[in-house]
Design a protein around this motif. Structure first.
Motif, PDB file in Angstrom:
ATOM      1  N   ALA A   1       0.844  -1.128  -0.082  1.00 34.64           N
ATOM      2  CA  ALA A   1       0.128   0.109   0.208  1.00 34.64           C
ATOM      3  C   ALA A   1       1.154   1.590  -0.307  1.00 34.64           C
ATOM      4  N   LEU A   2       1.572   1.068   0.680  1.00 28.63           N
ATOM      5  CA  LEU A   2       2.844   2.556   0.721  1.00 28.63           C
ATOM      6  C   LEU A   2       3.684   2.170  -0.365  1.00 28.63           C
ATOM      7  N   LEU A   3       3.469   1.219  -1.453  1.00 26.59           N
ATOM      8  CA  LEU A   3       4.356   1.758  -2.625  1.00 26.59           C
ATOM      9  C   LEU A   3       3.315   1.853  -3.543  1.00 26.59           C
ATOM     10  N   THR A   4       2.525   1.751  -3.241  1.00 22.45           N
ATOM     11  CA  THR A   4       1.305   2.626  -3.943  1.00 22.45           C
ATOM     12  C   THR A   4       0.746   3.695  -4.143  1.00 22.45           C
ATOM     13  N   ARG A   5       1.163   4.412  -2.412  1.00 24.54           N
ATOM     14  CA  ARG A   5       0.918   5.836  -2.547  1.00 24.54           C
ATOM     15  C   ARG A   5       2.061   6.571  -3.665  1.00 24.54           C
ATOM     16  N   LEU A   6       3.191   5.933  -3.728  1.00 24.59           N
ATOM     17  CA  LEU A   6       4.161   6.723  -4.105  1.00 24.59           C
ATOM     18  C   LEU A   6       4.117   6.573  -5.953  1.00 24.59           C
ATOM     19  N   GLY A   7       3.319   5.328  -6.193  1.00 21.32           N
ATOM     20  CA  GLY A   7       2.960   5.352  -6.868  1.00 21.32           C
ATOM     21  C   GLY A   7       4.096   4.534  -8.204  1.00 21.32           C
ATOM     22  N   ILE A   8       4.546   3.721  -7.156  1.00 22.45           N
ATOM     23  CA  ILE A   8       5.757   2.405  -7.322  1.00 22.45           C
ATOM     24  C   ILE A   8       4.795   1.195  -8.034  1.00 22.45           C
ATOM     25  N   GLU A   9       4.529   0.222  -8.848  1.00 20.75           N
ATOM     26  CA  GLU A   9       4.417   0.233  -9.315  1.00 20.75           C
ATOM     27  C   GLU A   9       5.152  -1.481  -9.107  1.00 20.75           C
ATOM     28  N   VAL A  10       4.052  -3.156  -8.242  1.00 21.29           N
ATOM     29  CA  VAL A  10       4.983  -4.532  -7.555  1.00 21.29           C
ATOM     30  C   VAL A  10       4.562  -5.518  -9.005  1.00 21.29           C
ATOM     31  N   ILE A  11       5.037  -5.907  -8.958  1.00 16.70           N
ATOM     32  CA  ILE A  11       5.096  -6.879  -9.816  1.00 16.70           C
ATOM     33  C   ILE A  11       6.101  -8.184  -8.877  1.00 16.70           C
ATOM     34  N   SER A  12       5.190  -9.241  -9.087  1.00 11.87           N
ATOM     35  CA  SER A  12       5.734 -10.737  -8.190  1.00 11.87           C
ATOM     36  C   SER A  12       5.655 -11.962  -9.053  1.00 11.87           C
ATOM     37  N   THR A  13       6.207 -12.550  -8.489  1.00  7.59           N
ATOM     38  CA  THR A  13       6.891 -14.109  -9.131  1.00  7.59           C
ATOM     39  C   THR A  13       7.272 -15.230  -8.068  1.00  7.59           C
ATOM     40  N   SER A  14       7.013 -16.243  -8.445  1.00  7.33           N
ATOM     41  CA  SER A  14       7.360 -17.411  -7.976  1.00  7.33           C
ATOM     42  C   SER A  14       9.088 -17.795  -8.094  1.00  7.33           C
ATOM     43  N   ASN A  15       9.401 -17.862  -9.450  1.00  7.39           N
ATOM     44  CA  ASN A  15      10.701 -17.920 -10.182  1.00  7.39           C
ATOM     45  C   ASN A  15      11.486 -17.208 -10.040  1.00  7.39           C
ATOM     46  N   PRO A  16      12.622 -17.287  -8.983  1.00  4.42           N
ATOM     47  CA  PRO A  16      14.117 -16.903  -8.462  1.00  4.42           C
ATOM     48  C   PRO A  16      14.653 -16.442 -10.255  1.00  4.42           C
ATOM     49  N   ARG A  17      14.587 -17.612 -11.003  1.00  7.01           N
ATOM     50  CA  ARG A  17      15.063 -17.293 -12.339  1.00  7.01           C
ATOM     51  C   ARG A  17      15.057 -16.173 -12.624  1.00  7.01           C
ATOM     52  N   ALA A  18      13.554 -15.430 -12.904  1.00  2.00           N
ATOM     53  CA  ALA A  18      13.080 -14.380 -13.091  1.00  2.00           C
ATOM     54  C   ALA A  18      14.116 -13.035 -13.117  1.00  2.00           C
ATOM     55  N   LYS A  19      14.579 -13.389 -11.176  1.00  3.45           N
ATOM     56  CA  LYS A  19      15.162 -11.742 -11.119  1.00  3.45           C
ATOM     57  C   LYS A  19      16.990 -12.642 -10.813  1.00  3.45           C
ATOM     58  N   GLY A  20      17.080 -12.389 -12.210  1.00  5.79           N
ATOM     59  CA  GLY A  20      18.245 -13.329 -12.610  1.00  5.79           C
ATOM     60  C   GLY A  20      19.862 -12.374 -11.958  1.00  5.79           C
ATOM     61  N   ARG A  21      19.371 -11.541 -11.914  1.00  7.02           N
ATOM     62  CA  ARG A  21      20.275 -10.258 -11.262  1.00  7.02           C
ATOM     63  C   ARG A  21      20.799  -9.809 -10.114  1.00  7.02           C
ATOM     64  N   ILE A  22      18.673  -9.550  -9.100  1.00 10.13           N
ATOM     65  CA  ILE A  22      19.129  -9.601  -8.130  1.00 10.13           C
ATOM     66  C   ILE A  22      19.566 -11.150  -7.305  1.00 10.13           C
ATOM     67  N   GLU A  23      19.970 -12.499  -7.724  1.00 13.09           N
ATOM     68  CA  GLU A  23      19.968 -13.598  -7.722  1.00 13.09           C
ATOM     69  C   GLU A  23      21.988 -13.613  -7.866  1.00 13.09           C
ATOM     70  N   ARG A  24      22.383 -13.096  -8.859  1.00 13.15           N
ATOM     71  CA  ARG A  24      23.391 -13.785  -9.119  1.00 13.15           C
ATOM     72  C   ARG A  24      24.452 -12.470  -8.458  1.00 13.15           C
ATOM     73  N   ILE A  25      24.093 -11.205  -7.854  1.00 10.59           N
ATOM     74  CA  ILE A  25      24.612 -10.559  -6.633  1.00 10.59           C
ATOM     75  C   ILE A  25      24.785 -11.105  -5.488  1.00 10.59           C
ATOM     76  N   TRP A  26      23.941 -11.819  -5.410  1.00 11.42           N
ATOM     77  CA  TRP A  26      23.259 -12.723  -3.729  1.00 11.42           C
ATOM     78  C   TRP A  26      24.690 -13.177  -3.707  1.00 11.42           C
ATOM     79  N   ARG A  27      25.129 -13.756  -5.124  1.00 18.59           N
ATOM     80  CA  ARG A  27      26.580 -15.100  -4.534  1.00 18.59           C
ATOM     81  C   ARG A  27      27.791 -14.059  -4.556  1.00 18.59           C
ATOM     82  N   THR A  28      27.681 -12.892  -5.118  1.00 11.56           N
ATOM     83  CA  THR A  28      28.936 -11.947  -5.023  1.00 11.56           C
ATOM     84  C   THR A  28      29.041 -10.739  -3.918  1.00 11.56           C
TER      85      THR A  28
END
Length: 360
Positions: A234-261
């Protein structure tokens, strides 16, 4: 000094001899030797004049002029083992090269790797991710999409408890816009990375997240559950930030790779400094984020920047607060977090009047 023939030398001799015997044409010999046809002529002429030893490189068996001294090599090995190899720390070779540059020691990575391996030091085990689907192209504009997640790990020195490092990374540039450590994955951790992002870069357009109850109502989808969205969303909505959710970790490959780093670099930096508290860790992490971005991210192109600017007078404390609807009981008090709060009433003659809490 006796020169030793390698397997490659033996193969070159066989090709030259087959060319001289007429079994190979010059073109066939060039293909097998990996050289041009003109070079075949020079190689064969050299063989006729100097014999089989002509195929052995002239520097074979000689000490290279630019070879590092034994004292220098031993110093590098000692630094890796003694200064940067204690208390559970094991830097990858590229990270160790950066630490040497901080001390004013510059050495090419191939030379450094060779020195360490020859000194009996094996590189840390690589954890390359298996590629099971083609990568998604990066977004074009900075701030267009931020990948947001938390990494549960033993982040503190000599502490076997698991802590949650919350993070956000810009999909277009790879810039880490915020990092914050908490005891567990929670709304406050995501509030802090949102605060860091807004102060440093501005308001992004979209958050790409997991199907966590911080962002999505994980109960069965009903009309009521859609209306009662989580407070952080709800806070993000007030700021005009869209939220996209996924259950697939591979869809967020950028942040999954930075976690390894981060589980390699940041973890070792925290261990080197013997950081044992969340407060100390967060203070260091804020100083270390620019180092990571300088090493792994690209700069924001002003013509491709979709972060919305935040006014200088913006009240972060008020606008980033998580709001919650509560029921007023008896028109005079409310219950919140197992506490009762009395509502002050504006009186006509007596001024402010605090109402007594009724017996409950």
């Amino acid at each position: 000094m006796t020169k030793i023939f390698t397997t490659k030398n033996v193969d070159r001799l066989r090709v030259i001899q087959m060319y001289l015997s007429g079994e190979y044409t010059r073109k066939m010999a060039a293909l097998n030797l990996g050289v041009t046809e003109r070079q075949v002529t020079r190689i064969v002429q050299k063989y006729i004049e100097n014999g089989p030893e002509s195929v052995i490189h002239g520097n074979t068996g000689k000490v290279a002029k630019n070879r590092h001294s034994d004292e220098f090599r031993q110093m590098i090995i000692s630094l890796y083992k003694e200064k940067y190899g204690k208390n559970g720390v094991k830097l990858n070779f590229c990270h160790f090269k950066d630490k040497l540059e901080d001390e004013g020691i510059r050495i090419p990575y191939p030379s450094l790797r060779r020195i360490l391996i020859e000194g009996g030091i094996s590189p840390p085990e690589s954890r390359a991710a298996k590629i099971t689907s083609p990568p998604r192209p990066r977004r074009i504009f900075a701030g267009e999409l931020l990948q947001v997640d938390a990494s549960i790990h033993n982040w503190l020195y000599k502490d076997f408890h698991l802590y949650a490092l919350h993070g956000a990374i810009d999909d277009a540039t790879g810039i880490i816009t915020g990092l914050w450590l908490e005891k567990a994955e929670n709304m406050y951790g995501y509030q802090m990375i949102l605060l860091q992002t807004m102060k440093q870069y501005g308001i992004p357009k979209c958050f790409y997240t997991d199907n966590r109850n911080v962002f999505e109502n994980t109960k069965k989808k009903t009309a009521a559950s859609k209306l009662n969205s989580p407070r952080f969303k709800a806070l993000l909505t007030r700021l005009g930030i869209e939220v996209i959710s996924t259950s697939n970790p591979r869809a967020k490959g950028r942040i999954e790779r930075i976690w390894r780093t981060l589980q390699s670099r940041l973890l070792n930096e925290l261990y080197l400094r013997k950081i044992t508290t969340i407060e100390e860790a967060n203070a260091f992490i804020q100083k270390y984020i620019p180092v990571l971005n300088k090493a792994f991210a690209s700069d924001i192109d002003p013509s491709r920047n979709s972060f919305r600017e935040v006014p200088a007078t913006y009240n972060y404390n008020q606008n980033l607060a998580l709001r919650k609807e509560v029921r007023i009981h008896g028109g005079c008090y409310l219950a919140l977090s197992n506490h009762y709060f009395v509502i002050k009433k504006q009186g006509n003659d007596t001024g402010n009047k605090q109402l007594a809490l009724p017996d409950v």
